[in-house]
Scaffold this motif. Sequence first.
Motif, PDB file in Angstrom:
ATOM      1  N   GLN A  17       0.893  -1.237   0.136  1.00 28.96           N
ATOM      2  CA  GLN A  17       0.181  -0.051  -0.028  1.00 28.96           C
ATOM      3  C   GLN A  17       0.900   1.071   0.115  1.00 28.96           C
ATOM      4  OE1 GLN A  17       0.555  -2.270   1.940  1.00 28.96           O
ATOM      5  NE2 GLN A  17       0.588  -1.573   4.104  1.00 28.96           N
ATOM      6  N   THR A  55      -4.152  -4.048   3.995  1.00 25.48           N
ATOM      7  CA  THR A  55      -4.309  -4.397   2.521  1.00 25.48           C
ATOM      8  C   THR A  55      -5.756  -4.949   2.401  1.00 25.48           C
ATOM      9  OG1 THR A  55      -3.379  -6.504   3.392  1.00 25.48           O
ATOM     10  CG2 THR A  55      -1.992  -5.249   2.056  1.00 25.48           C
ATOM     11  N   GLN A 101      -5.598  -3.905  -3.845  1.00 23.85           N
ATOM     12  CA  GLN A 101      -4.337  -3.495  -4.060  1.00 23.85           C
ATOM     13  C   GLN A 101      -3.883  -4.002  -5.603  1.00 23.85           C
ATOM     14  OE1 GLN A 101      -5.044  -4.030  -0.863  1.00 23.85           O
ATOM     15  NE2 GLN A 101      -4.937  -1.975  -0.389  1.00 23.85           N
TER      16      GLN A 101
END
Length: 463
Positions: A77, A150, A428
């Motif tokens: 991230q 995440t 992601q």
Amino acid sequence: MSYPGYPPTGYPPFPGYPPTGQESSFPPPGQYPYPSGFPPMGGGAYPPAPSSGYPGAGGYPAPGGYPAPGGYPGAPQPGGAPSYPGGQGFGAPPGGAGFPGYPQPPTQSYGGGPAQVPLPGGFPGGAMPSQYPGGQSPYPSQPAPMTQGTHGTIRPAANFDAMRDAEVLRKAMKGFGTDEQAIIDVVANRSNDQRQKIKAAFKTMYGKDLIKDLKSELSGNMEELILALFMPSTYYDAWSLRNAMKGAGTQERVLIEILCTRTNQEIREIVRCYQSEFGRDLEKDIRSDTSGHFERLLVSMCQGNRDENQNVNHQLAQEDAQRLYQAGEGRLGTDESCFNMILATRSFPQLKATMEAYSRMANRDLLNSVSREFSGNVESGLKTILQCALNRPAFFAERLYYSMKGAGTDDSTLVRIVVTRSEIDLVQIKQMFSQMYQKTLGTMIASDTSGDYRKLLLAIVGQ
């Protein structure tokens, strides 16, 4: 096939489980401290990322607080990498080039995405809390507590009723034809843990095995996808490894993709499950199916023994970079065991720091050096480890892209990645995918697949 008594109790489910009210006693109380109300869920968007390289350090848990399956928080991230002392972003180590060919995590702030939904337990998107001793973050440069973890695209369904779902599935398969849409609606919107409960409820209510029923109604890719979704996640990894080594030939890409990207906890569970479900020793199978340096790398991986201390030792990174240089670029030939030792034992954040140190020192990126010094499977394995240290979602985005690029589709890779990452970091992966390939994962899936198989994939990917 049914998997009775699976998953074994004490198997930590994916981060952010179990949904309240359905703990079913796992994970065992006390196994993961969940500080209450972490992190503060105020505000709409995440703190905007500074434009240079990376935003400040992301949630690396301190020693000991390593999260359950799901990759270490802070791989992908934005805000995932510690800014190097001296405030230098990772994209450009002083005096060296950035990392060509491997995308840097995005610098946009994600506002209003699905990540805003607080899960039971109060962590965004099921991210595991990073445990900082005394609430102190190990990197002083960090702005406000990072609420960025995440995120998977699949969340446990609220007010879930296993018996009601079992009934819906039974109706969908009864009589002539199959109501695939009804099956898709249930399967794509339940977590893996909930699907296990539906499987149990189905058997209790109808005295039949849900998996056998589904198999008789479905075929081809749709069948593979549904069966994958109904396998407990560890079992699915173990099953994929077994499949990759069964019969003539070995699918090395599968071995690499699973063994080089999972956490210690996940790998140990996989080894145990492989033994209990298939009555075989994973390490033995790897030894008989692979050879040379590649075999050694995979055997190292299946020990599940990588250092997981999330603090970076910059002195060590410097020394390791020196060692790797001397084992490869700095000599005639290659000392493979030195690469194996460092890449198999160091934590992912530590490897990332080593890569930075290496590119400053050698004026060359470590991934390139590995390509020059190695070839074949061992090259792919080592690069996978480095890519995961750098940016795990980007690694999976690349695998997804190549599973669909060109003529034909590698459906089992597509299914495996979409299913295994759906509750970990698929959000992601999608972001990295559009950043790397200028199109969304959904559009590529839609143009490469068809029918109910396409519908179900898109429902999971969340288009």
